[in-house]
Design a protein around this motif. Structure first.
Motif, PDB file in Angstrom:
ATOM      1  N   HIS A  20       0.832  -1.209   0.000  1.00  0.00           N
ATOM      2  CA  HIS A  20       0.000   0.000   0.000  1.00  0.00           C
ATOM      3  C   HIS A  20       0.872   1.266   0.000  1.00  0.00           C
ATOM      4  O   HIS A  20       0.559   2.240   0.675  1.00  0.00           O
ATOM      5  CB  HIS A  20      -0.952   0.010   1.198  1.00  0.00           C
ATOM      6  N   LYS A  21       1.959   1.231  -0.758  1.00  0.00           N
ATOM      7  CA  LYS A  21       2.863   2.374  -0.837  1.00  0.00           C
ATOM      8  C   LYS A  21       3.202   2.633  -2.303  1.00  0.00           C
ATOM      9  O   LYS A  21       3.760   1.749  -2.978  1.00  0.00           O
ATOM     10  CB  LYS A  21       4.164   2.117  -0.032  1.00  0.00           C
ATOM     11  N   HIS A  22       2.868   3.823  -2.786  1.00  0.00           N
ATOM     12  CA  HIS A  22       3.117   4.150  -4.188  1.00  0.00           C
ATOM     13  C   HIS A  22       4.608   4.436  -4.402  1.00  0.00           C
ATOM     14  O   HIS A  22       5.216   5.181  -3.628  1.00  0.00           O
ATOM     15  CB  HIS A  22       2.300   5.386  -4.598  1.00  0.00           C
ATOM     16  N   PRO A  23       5.199   3.862  -5.454  1.00  0.00           N
ATOM     17  CA  PRO A  23       6.648   4.050  -5.686  1.00  0.00           C
ATOM     18  C   PRO A  23       7.067   5.498  -5.892  1.00  0.00           C
ATOM     19  O   PRO A  23       8.230   5.847  -5.656  1.00  0.00           O
ATOM     20  CB  PRO A  23       6.904   3.223  -6.954  1.00  0.00           C
ATOM     21  N   ASP A  24       6.151   6.358  -6.334  1.00  0.00           N
ATOM     22  CA  ASP A  24       6.526   7.742  -6.626  1.00  0.00           C
ATOM     23  C   ASP A  24       6.418   8.658  -5.415  1.00  0.00           C
ATOM     24  O   ASP A  24       6.734   9.858  -5.523  1.00  0.00           O
ATOM     25  CB  ASP A  24       5.636   8.296  -7.746  1.00  0.00           C
ATOM     26  N   LYS A  25       5.988   8.111  -4.295  1.00  0.00           N
ATOM     27  CA  LYS A  25       5.778   8.951  -3.112  1.00  0.00           C
ATOM     28  C   LYS A  25       6.794   8.641  -2.014  1.00  0.00           C
ATOM     29  O   LYS A  25       7.067   7.475  -1.728  1.00  0.00           O
ATOM     30  CB  LYS A  25       4.359   8.756  -2.567  1.00  0.00           C
ATOM     31  N   PHE A  26       7.292   9.685  -1.416  1.00  0.00           N
ATOM     32  CA  PHE A  26       8.110   9.574  -0.208  1.00  0.00           C
ATOM     33  C   PHE A  26       7.175   9.829   0.973  1.00  0.00           C
ATOM     34  O   PHE A  26       6.544  10.881   1.060  1.00  0.00           O
ATOM     35  CB  PHE A  26       9.243  10.603  -0.233  1.00  0.00           C
ATOM     36  N   GLN A  27       7.050   8.842   1.879  1.00  0.00           N
ATOM     37  CA  GLN A  27       6.095   8.953   2.978  1.00  0.00           C
ATOM     38  C   GLN A  27       6.807   8.895   4.327  1.00  0.00           C
ATOM     39  O   GLN A  27       7.800   8.166   4.484  1.00  0.00           O
ATOM     40  CB  GLN A  27       5.058   7.833   2.911  1.00  0.00           C
ATOM     41  N   SER A  28       6.294   9.638   5.274  1.00  0.00           N
ATOM     42  CA  SER A  28       6.843   9.647   6.630  1.00  0.00           C
ATOM     43  C   SER A  28       5.746   9.363   7.636  1.00  0.00           C
ATOM     44  O   SER A  28       4.588   9.760   7.449  1.00  0.00           O
ATOM     45  CB  SER A  28       7.498  10.999   6.934  1.00  0.00           C
ATOM     46  N   PHE A  29       6.127   8.667   8.715  1.00  0.00           N
ATOM     47  CA  PHE A  29       5.191   8.298   9.771  1.00  0.00           C
ATOM     48  C   PHE A  29       5.776   8.716  11.113  1.00  0.00           C
ATOM     49  O   PHE A  29       6.955   8.468  11.390  1.00  0.00           O
ATOM     50  CB  PHE A  29       4.935   6.792   9.765  1.00  0.00           C
ATOM     51  N   GLU A  30       4.937   9.330  11.928  1.00  0.00           N
ATOM     52  CA  GLU A  30       5.379   9.754  13.248  1.00  0.00           C
ATOM     53  C   GLU A  30       5.426   8.564  14.195  1.00  0.00           C
ATOM     54  O   GLU A  30       4.500   7.757  14.268  1.00  0.00           O
ATOM     55  CB  GLU A  30       4.434  10.813  13.811  1.00  0.00           C
ATOM     56  N   LEU A  31       6.518   8.438  14.925  1.00  0.00           N
ATOM     57  CA  LEU A  31       6.674   7.446  15.984  1.00  0.00           C
ATOM     58  C   LEU A  31       6.854   8.188  17.305  1.00  0.00           C
ATOM     59  O   LEU A  31       7.106   9.391  17.323  1.00  0.00           O
ATOM     60  CB  LEU A  31       7.888   6.555  15.707  1.00  0.00           C
ATOM     61  N   THR A  32       6.752   7.490  18.385  1.00  0.00           N
ATOM     62  CA  THR A  32       6.910   8.148  19.694  1.00  0.00           C
ATOM     63  C   THR A  32       8.327   8.649  19.912  1.00  0.00           C
ATOM     64  O   THR A  32       8.556   9.520  20.758  1.00  0.00           O
ATOM     65  CB  THR A  32       6.555   7.182  20.836  1.00  0.00           C
ATOM     66  N   ILE A  33       9.278   8.105  19.137  1.00  0.00           N
ATOM     67  CA  ILE A  33      10.676   8.460  19.348  1.00  0.00           C
ATOM     68  C   ILE A  33      11.334   8.987  18.070  1.00  0.00           C
ATOM     69  O   ILE A  33      12.543   8.890  17.921  1.00  0.00           O
ATOM     70  CB  ILE A  33      11.471   7.247  19.895  1.00  0.00           C
TER      71      ILE A  33
END
Length: 466
Positions: A20-33
């Protein structure tokens, strides 16, 4: 820390649908650390690679981490390897960034979920404390992976210092992506032998969910469970018990048919429970307490019998009682049924007024989980103080163990068994208990008997005042 997952499946771009991740997109996810970043260093029909990069915030880590490098190192929260190695931080990131794939979901191409794909994994840098390369091989090897392991020097300028505990790991396998992610989710913190958050019973649920289908048969099962649960003995024992119970429940649902005779055979556990129900029924009891009820398998059978108007389950494990409620369908149970049954937490070695006033008590494969020097307390609590009219007690027959190919000589059937008795030992103990507390006792075998060895399980039926 960096995790790369590659495939040469045709078309390799299917990896994007699965994750579920498009190759043309750079994605970031917030973690607690800190943050987790997902991107594709390569994406084509022939080969695709997705990268999961963790950017750990050292300030957040100090504020929120459970502990770092142990209490024995006072500067551990400031001087540590956590921002640079694959650890429980990576497991959390996998669960967050790849949650759909980890749970076996693919919206656009659902057929891919069950398809084994040629997958390659590169993981840097992986700590393998207390085991090193041998440990890595023992964990991933039995799962069918081809491994390429590079051990890093402690300091390249000082070769005499030797090798470090850090490795770059490359894995290859033709496997479902969901299985690959589950293996990484569990085994990365196992290798690190640490966690950045407090470990409690919820971690057992996570472990058993992610280990479903492979953990129960893994030759390093005990080690994996212990290290995943931060070597906490009580949680480890509970996880092992639940894993064994899950296997037992699965085997209960499987009936073995003999096509020639058209006979359905019951497994030993089913035979044991059926024998206990039969004896309770024949005793005329209307109120029954299952002492050490576990997840409620006997209770479910008793509820089907109208004779038993008051049914109670007691267990020392609150978690087991919670599972018993779930298996019984407690929330959907009809009021008339719910009025017949009660569950409570308690221990068999402490006098408890709640154990009194029952016609019968059942202890199904319970006593062998106690140290022998604590049996006197159980005898006093059950036979002297509670004193039900009938007590049905079963325990393994140690003589029969030689019939199990998987058991080494002198070993016991379960990791938590403190002892296993021969028929003579069991009968000697039971007769002493009966004589001391004004009971009579008779003995019955459970399962198919073998000449000179007896049956796999043995039953004592205690009747008060006879």
């Amino acid at each position: 820390m960096l995790l790369n997952i590659s495939t040469t499946h045709k078309p390799a771009t299917d990896l994007g649908f699965l994750l579920h991740k498009h190759p043309d997109k750079f994605q970031s996810f917030e973690l607690t650390i800190g943050q987790a970043h997902v991107y594709y260093p390569e994406s084509s029909e022939d080969r695709s690679t997705i990268s999961l990069l963790l950017d750990i915030d050292p300030i957040d880590m100090v504020k929120k981490a459970r502990r770092l490098n142990g209490a024995e190192f006072s500067l551990g929260q400031y001087v540590n390897d956590r921002p640079y190695v694959a650890s429980s931080f990576m497991s959390v990131a996998i669960a967050k960034a790849f949650s759909s794939a980890l749970n076996g979901k693919c919206k656009d191409k659902p057929e891919l979920v069950e398809q084994a794909l040629p997958l390659e994994v590169s993981l840097a840098v992986l700590p393998a404390a207390k085991g090193g390369e041998k440990l890595i091989k023992s964990l991933f090897g039995p799962l069918g992976y081809t491994l390429d392991i590079q051990n890093h020097a402690l300091d390249s300028k000082f070769e005499s210092w030797g090798k470090s505990k850090y490795f770059t790991l490359r894995l290859k396998h033709e496997i479902r992506l969901q299985d690959l992610l589950s293996h990484l989710y569990v085994l990365i913190p196992v290798l690190d032998n640490d966690k950045h958050y407090f470990v409690n019973q919820k971690e057992i649920d996570k472990l058993l969910e992610r280990g479903k289908g492979w953990l129960e048969t893994h030759p390093k099962k005990d080690l994996i469970i212990s290290r995943y649960l931060f070597n906490l003995k009580s949680l480890t024992r509970e996880a092992l018990d639940r894993l064994d119970d899950d296997k037992s429940l699965e085997s209960e649902s499987e009936e073995i048919e003999n096509p020639e005779l058209n006979i359905k055979k019951e497994n030993l556990h089913q035979q044991r429970l059926a024998a206990v129900v039969e004896q309770l029924r024949d005793s005329g009891a209307q109120s029954v307490i299952d002492l050490g009820c576990g997840e409620g398998k006997l209770l479910r059978l008793l509820l089907k019998e109208k004779q038993f108007q008051k049914i109670t389950g007691m267990d020392v494990s609150y978690q087991s009682l919670s599972f018993a409620k779930e298996k019984l369908g407690w929330d959907e149970m009809a009021p008339a049924q719910k009025a017949r049954i009660n569950l409570f937490q308690g221990a068999l070695t402490y006098e408890d007024q709640r154990l009194k006033n029952f016609d019968a008590a059942a202890l199904v494969e319970v006593i062998e989980h106690l140290d022998e020097n604590r049996l006197a307390a159980l005898e006093r609590v059950v036979f002297e103080k509670a004193q039900p009219q009938t007590v049905i007690l079963t325990t393994p027959n140690a003589e029969y163990n030689s019939q199990y190919d998987s058991l080494d000589a002198g070993s016991m059937r379960h990791h938590d068994h403190r002892f296993e008795w021969t028929r003579a030992q069991f009968e000697e103990w039971a007769q002493k208990v009966a004589l001391k507390n004004n009971y009579s006792v008779e003995f019955l075998p459970i399962g198919t008997e073998v000449e000179n060895l007896g049956a796999p399980s043995q039953m004592g039926i205690f009747t008060y005042g006879n």
